[in-house]
Design an enzyme around this catalytic site. Structure first.
Site, PDB file in Angstrom:
ATOM      1  N   LYS A   1     -48.390 -59.223  26.953  1.00  0.00           N
ATOM      2  CA  LYS A   1     -49.505 -58.420  27.466  1.00  0.00           C
ATOM      3  C   LYS A   1     -49.420 -56.991  26.936  1.00  0.00           C
ATOM      4  CE  LYS A   1     -49.191 -56.499  31.661  1.00  0.00           C
ATOM      5  NZ  LYS A   1     -49.437 -55.050  31.718  1.00  0.00           N
ATOM      6  N   ASN A   2     -48.241 -56.383  27.067  1.00  0.00           N
ATOM      7  CA  ASN A   2     -48.136 -54.966  26.708  1.00  0.00           C
ATOM      8  C   ASN A   2     -48.255 -54.722  25.210  1.00  0.00           C
ATOM      9  OD1 ASN A   2     -47.946 -54.332  29.360  1.00  0.00           O
ATOM     10  ND2 ASN A   2     -45.769 -53.812  29.346  1.00  0.00           N
TER      11      ASN A   2
ATOM     12  N   ARG B   1     -54.341 -48.602  33.415  1.00  0.00           N
ATOM     13  CA  ARG B   1     -53.897 -47.361  32.788  1.00  0.00           C
ATOM     14  C   ARG B   1     -53.828 -47.459  31.264  1.00  0.00           C
ATOM     15  NH1 ARG B   1     -50.930 -43.373  34.175  1.00  0.00           N
ATOM     16  NH2 ARG B   1     -49.746 -43.821  32.370  1.00  0.00           N
TER      17      ARG B   1
ATOM     18  N   CYS C   1     -51.151 -44.612  40.433  1.00  0.00           N
ATOM     19  CA  CYS C   1     -51.182 -46.061  40.545  1.00  0.00           C
ATOM     20  C   CYS C   1     -50.096 -46.460  41.525  1.00  0.00           C
ATOM     21  CB  CYS C   1     -50.984 -46.732  39.195  1.00  0.00           C
ATOM     22  SG  CYS C   1     -49.310 -46.660  38.624  1.00  0.00           S
TER      23      CYS C   1
ATOM     24  N   ARG D   1     -47.424 -41.384  37.252  1.00  0.00           N
ATOM     25  CA  ARG D   1     -47.635 -41.769  35.858  1.00  0.00           C
ATOM     26  C   ARG D   1     -48.618 -40.875  35.095  1.00  0.00           C
ATOM     27  NH1 ARG D   1     -47.967 -48.282  35.587  1.00  0.00           N
ATOM     28  NH2 ARG D   1     -47.362 -47.966  33.423  1.00  0.00           N
ATOM     29  N   PRO D   2     -48.236 -39.626  34.843  1.00  0.00           N
ATOM     30  CA  PRO D   2     -49.133 -38.743  34.095  1.00  0.00           C
ATOM     31  C   PRO D   2     -49.221 -39.110  32.614  1.00  0.00           C
ATOM     32  CG  PRO D   2     -47.044 -37.633  34.543  1.00  0.00           C
ATOM     33  CD  PRO D   2     -46.964 -38.988  35.180  1.00  0.00           C
ATOM     34  N   VAL D   3     -50.155 -38.462  31.898  1.00  0.00           N
ATOM     35  CA  VAL D   3     -50.272 -38.676  30.437  1.00  0.00           C
ATOM     36  C   VAL D   3     -50.105 -37.347  29.695  1.00  0.00           C
ATOM     37  CG1 VAL D   3     -51.650 -40.793  30.475  1.00  0.00           C
ATOM     38  CG2 VAL D   3     -52.808 -38.586  30.582  1.00  0.00           C
ATOM     39  N   ASP D   4     -49.449 -36.381  30.369  1.00  0.00           N
ATOM     40  CA  ASP D   4     -49.290 -35.050  29.779  1.00  0.00           C
ATOM     41  C   ASP D   4     -48.604 -35.097  28.407  1.00  0.00           C
ATOM     42  OD1 ASP D   4     -47.099 -35.933  31.406  1.00  0.00           O
ATOM     43  OD2 ASP D   4     -46.166 -33.967  31.180  1.00  0.00           O
ATOM     44  N   LEU D   5     -47.659 -36.012  28.230  1.00  0.00           N
ATOM     45  CA  LEU D   5     -46.914 -36.052  26.958  1.00  0.00           C
ATOM     46  C   LEU D   5     -47.800 -36.555  25.821  1.00  0.00           C
ATOM     47  CD1 LEU D   5     -43.534 -37.477  28.339  1.00  0.00           C
ATOM     48  CD2 LEU D   5     -44.165 -35.093  27.935  1.00  0.00           C
TER      49      LEU D   5
ATOM     50  N   ASP E   1     -39.700 -53.377  34.190  1.00  0.00           N
ATOM     51  CA  ASP E   1     -40.633 -54.458  34.503  1.00  0.00           C
ATOM     52  C   ASP E   1     -39.919 -55.745  34.940  1.00  0.00           C
ATOM     53  OD1 ASP E   1     -42.727 -52.791  33.973  1.00  0.00           O
ATOM     54  OD2 ASP E   1     -43.279 -53.677  32.055  1.00  0.00           O
TER      55      ASP E   1
ATOM     56  N   ILE F   1     -37.007 -45.253  35.794  1.00  0.00           N
ATOM     57  CA  ILE F   1     -38.242 -45.011  35.022  1.00  0.00           C
ATOM     58  C   ILE F   1     -39.397 -44.569  35.924  1.00  0.00           C
ATOM     59  CG2 ILE F   1     -39.877 -45.963  33.326  1.00  0.00           C
ATOM     60  CD1 ILE F   1     -37.055 -46.043  32.231  1.00  0.00           C
TER      61      ILE F   1
ATOM     62  N   ARG G   1     -53.375 -60.205  36.308  1.00  0.00           N
ATOM     63  CA  ARG G   1     -53.441 -59.187  35.253  1.00  0.00           C
ATOM     64  C   ARG G   1     -52.381 -59.462  34.192  1.00  0.00           C
ATOM     65  NH1 ARG G   1     -52.352 -53.610  37.319  1.00  0.00           N
ATOM     66  NH2 ARG G   1     -52.353 -53.432  35.066  1.00  0.00           N
TER      67      ARG G   1
HETATM   68  C1  UD1 Z   1     -45.429 -49.039  29.664  1.00  0.00           C
HETATM   69  C2  UD1 Z   1     -45.707 -50.467  30.079  1.00  0.00           C
HETATM   70  C3  UD1 Z   1     -45.161 -50.730  31.479  1.00  0.00           C
HETATM   71  C4  UD1 Z   1     -43.678 -50.374  31.535  1.00  0.00           C
HETATM   72  C5  UD1 Z   1     -43.446 -48.970  31.027  1.00  0.00           C
HETATM   73  C6  UD1 Z   1     -41.972 -48.599  30.937  1.00  0.00           C
HETATM   74  C7  UD1 Z   1     -47.774 -50.977  28.940  1.00  0.00           C
HETATM   75  C8  UD1 Z   1     -49.228 -51.279  29.041  1.00  0.00           C
HETATM   76  N1  UD1 Z   1     -47.151 -50.675  30.067  1.00  0.00           N
HETATM   77  O1  UD1 Z   1     -46.118 -48.179  30.558  1.00  0.00           O
HETATM   78  O2  UD1 Z   1     -45.352 -52.112  31.786  1.00  0.00           O
HETATM   79  O3  UD1 Z   1     -43.232 -50.452  32.878  1.00  0.00           O
HETATM   80  O4  UD1 Z   1     -44.009 -48.810  29.706  1.00  0.00           O
HETATM   81  O5  UD1 Z   1     -41.299 -49.515  30.146  1.00  0.00           O
HETATM   82  O6  UD1 Z   1     -47.197 -51.080  27.880  1.00  0.00           O
HETATM   83  N2  UD1 Z   1     -44.530 -40.134  31.652  1.00  0.00           N
HETATM   84  C9  UD1 Z   1     -44.850 -38.808  31.834  1.00  0.00           C
HETATM   85  N3  UD1 Z   1     -45.824 -38.262  31.040  1.00  0.00           N
HETATM   86  C10 UD1 Z   1     -46.478 -38.980  30.087  1.00  0.00           C
HETATM   87  C11 UD1 Z   1     -46.147 -40.333  29.907  1.00  0.00           C
HETATM   88  C12 UD1 Z   1     -45.168 -40.884  30.704  1.00  0.00           C
HETATM   89  O7  UD1 Z   1     -44.277 -38.115  32.691  1.00  0.00           O
HETATM   90  O8  UD1 Z   1     -47.352 -38.418  29.404  1.00  0.00           O
HETATM   91  C13 UD1 Z   1     -43.492 -40.754  32.504  1.00  0.00           C
HETATM   92  C14 UD1 Z   1     -44.065 -41.845  33.414  1.00  0.00           C
HETATM   93  O9  UD1 Z   1     -44.573 -41.310  34.598  1.00  0.00           O
HETATM   94  C15 UD1 Z   1     -42.851 -42.706  33.642  1.00  0.00           C
HETATM   95  C16 UD1 Z   1     -42.097 -42.605  32.309  1.00  0.00           C
HETATM   96  O10 UD1 Z   1     -42.581 -41.444  31.676  1.00  0.00           O
HETATM   97  O11 UD1 Z   1     -42.057 -42.185  34.665  1.00  0.00           O
HETATM   98  C17 UD1 Z   1     -42.266 -43.796  31.386  1.00  0.00           C
HETATM   99  O12 UD1 Z   1     -43.641 -44.054  31.211  1.00  0.00           O
HETATM  100  P1  UD1 Z   1     -44.232 -44.770  29.922  1.00  0.00           P
HETATM  101  O13 UD1 Z   1     -43.096 -45.244  29.081  1.00  0.00           O
HETATM  102  O14 UD1 Z   1     -45.231 -43.882  29.294  1.00  0.00           O
HETATM  103  O15 UD1 Z   1     -44.949 -46.026  30.549  1.00  0.00           O
HETATM  104  P2  UD1 Z   1     -46.356 -46.662  30.183  1.00  0.00           P
HETATM  105  O16 UD1 Z   1     -46.608 -46.526  28.721  1.00  0.00           O
HETATM  106  O17 UD1 Z   1     -47.387 -46.135  31.127  1.00  0.00           O
END
Ligand code: UD1
Length: 432
Positions: free
Chosen positions: A22-23, A101, A125, A130-134, A315, A337, A407
């Site tokens: 899926k991912n 997301r 969620c 789970r921000p996207v700031d990075l 996961d 995580i 899902r």
């Molecule tokens: C992806 C997977 C999810 C898995 C996760 C960690 C998909 C669709 N989903 O989620 O199943 O559990 O990897 O292996 O592939 N973070 C920030 N800022 C950011 C981005 C991330 O602070 O801009 C933090 C998140 O809140 C979290 C950590 O970094 O605590 C890891 O997140 P990330 O690896 O980005 O997970 P996803 O890509 O959302």
């Protein structure tokens, strides 16, 4: 909403076919936005999240054709052709993004191809903020101007994105994928340091290379991308799902059964297999995948800490917690995580599990027998962990609200029933 009813206690025996990840699919699909030619993805799983991504891409103007199914009477191994000849709309609306997301993965490709994107902020969620700031900071480093307006990320770039040296302060799977896609069409070289090494990221990178991208360091923590003027179409097969594999491995172990997981990629299962083996489960590679057996075994508790790949995957944490609840002795499980990823604990406790949570750690003390109960699924992996607990429990378990399960798991009840599980889906009645 549908429910799953299980009568536990039967050791599962037989074979289960593992589908495409899926991912991986959720990042390979938006990669089609990077070219006006056709990207054909095979071994695509049939899941609600995949449909959500398809709907999102369709409203950006992507034409899609589902080209028959490779196997199993129309379920697994679908082949999807995606053609983004004309991107007619660069907005990813709230209604689709809030459902999933991973929708944010259209941001990098849209910006790289069209010079603009407007993507709803994913927001919170069930498993944390789970921000996207990075993602955003890295795109800004590549020359994008980003503003937040009315709950939307509004991103523009004059001309092409520029190659940059990006050092992620924290490993992010989605962030690495977004920047990797954006960098393929950027001007000059992009270096992504502290990149996620998850197999799904490597799968994306291999697909992008098949589309004409220039990427070095695939599978490592440093990715080097030399931007090209254009990408072309490709045919690419989605990597098998290591989390689905691990979940069914736990199904074999928790019922003290014996299952061959056909199509599993043994080499991607190292951290999970190490934990299973330490607990006393037998795991071996077979010509078709891998076999997991725990017949007549007494399992023992093992400590687990979730980490980015190649560490133990977050996961798989909930599924392992279900298994550890049936093992002898104690097990400490630490989640590094995500915050708030122990929502399955109160539900497992209702089934007789002995679990205490202290901050980011949970102490699990094995019990001789779990007992069936009515439980509620809160997120995808929590849902499957409750099903696994139900397979081992005495009596009847009803898992309510299985929306999340659909899902990420294809035909879970059929696959388990084929191995002897007493499991059925109770369809929701109208008005429920
Ligand atoms: C992806 C997977 C999810 C898995 C996760 C960690 C998909 C669709 N989903 O989620 O199943 O559990 O990897 O292996 O592939 N973070 C920030 N800022 C950011 C981005 C991330 O602070 O801009 C933090 C998140 O809140 C979290 C950590 O970094 O605590 C890891 O997140 P990330 O690896 O980005 O997970 P996803 O890509 O959302």
């Amino acid at each position: 909403m549908d429910k799953i009813r299980i009568i536990g206690g039967t050791p599962l025996k037989g074979t289960i076919t593992v589908g495409g990840a899926k991912n991986a699919a959720l990042t390979l699909m938006p990669a089609c936005l990077l070219t006006d030619e056709t990207l054909t993805l095979s071994n695509l799983p049939h899941l609600v999240d995949i449909t959500t991504m398809a709907n999102l891409l369709a409203q950006h103007g992507v034409a899609m054709a589902l080209n028959g199914d490779a196997a199993n009477g129309g379920h697994t191994g679908r082949v999807l052709e995606l053609t983004a000849a004309d991107i007619t709309n660069t907005t990813a609306p709230y209604d689709l993004v809030r459902r999933m997301r991973a929708s944010v993965l259209v941001l990098g490709p849209l910006l790289a191809r069209c010079g603009e994107a407007r993507v709803s902020l994913p927001g919170g969620c069930a498993i944390g903020t789970r921000p996207v700031d990075l993602h955003l900071k890295a795109l800004e480093q590549m020359g994008a101007v980003i503003e937040l307006e009315e709950g939307y990320i509004v991103a523009h770039v004059k001309g092409r994105l520029k190659g940059a040296h990006i050092i992620f302060p924290q490993i992010t799977v989605g962030g690495t994928e977004n920047i990797l896609m954006a960098a393929t069409l950027a001007e000059g070289e992009t270096v992504i340091a502290n990149a996620a090494r998850e197999p799904e990221v490597a799968d994306l990178a291999h697909c992008l290379v098949a589309m004409g991208a220039k990427i070095e360091g695939i599978g490592s923590g440093t990715l080097k991308v030399l931007g090209v003027d254009r990408l072309h179409g490709a045919l690419y097969s989605v990597v098998p799902d290591r989390i689905e594999t691990g979940s069914y491995a736990v199904a074999a172990a928790i019922t003290r059964g014996n299952i061959e997981l056909v199509g599993a990629r043994f080499d991607l299962m190292e951290s999970v297999n190490k934990v299973l083996t330490e607990a006393g489960v037998q795991v071996e590679e077979t010509p078709r995948g891998m076999r997991v057996s725990a017949e007549d075994c007494e399992l023992t508790g093992v400590d687990i800490m979730t980490e980015p790949y190649p560490g133990f995957p977050t996961d798989m944490q909930a599924q392992l917690m279900a298994l550890m609840s049936t093992a002898r002795g104690a097990s400490m499980m630490t989640e590094t995580i995500f915050e708030n990823r122990f929502m399955h604990v109160p539900e497992m406790s209702r089934m007789g599990a002995r679990i205490n949570v202290h901050g980011a750690s949970a102490i699990v003390r094995g019990v001789p027998r779990l007992s069936g109960a009515q439980v509620m699924a809160t997120d995808l992996r929590a849902s499957v962990s409750l099903i696994l607990a139900g397979l081992a429990a005495e009596g009847e378990t009803i898992v309510n609200r299985v929306y999340h399960l659909d899902r990420g798991y294809e035909r879970v009840e059929e696959k388990l029933a084929a191995c002897g599980a007493h499991i059925e889906r109770i369809k929701s009645s109208a008005g429920e």
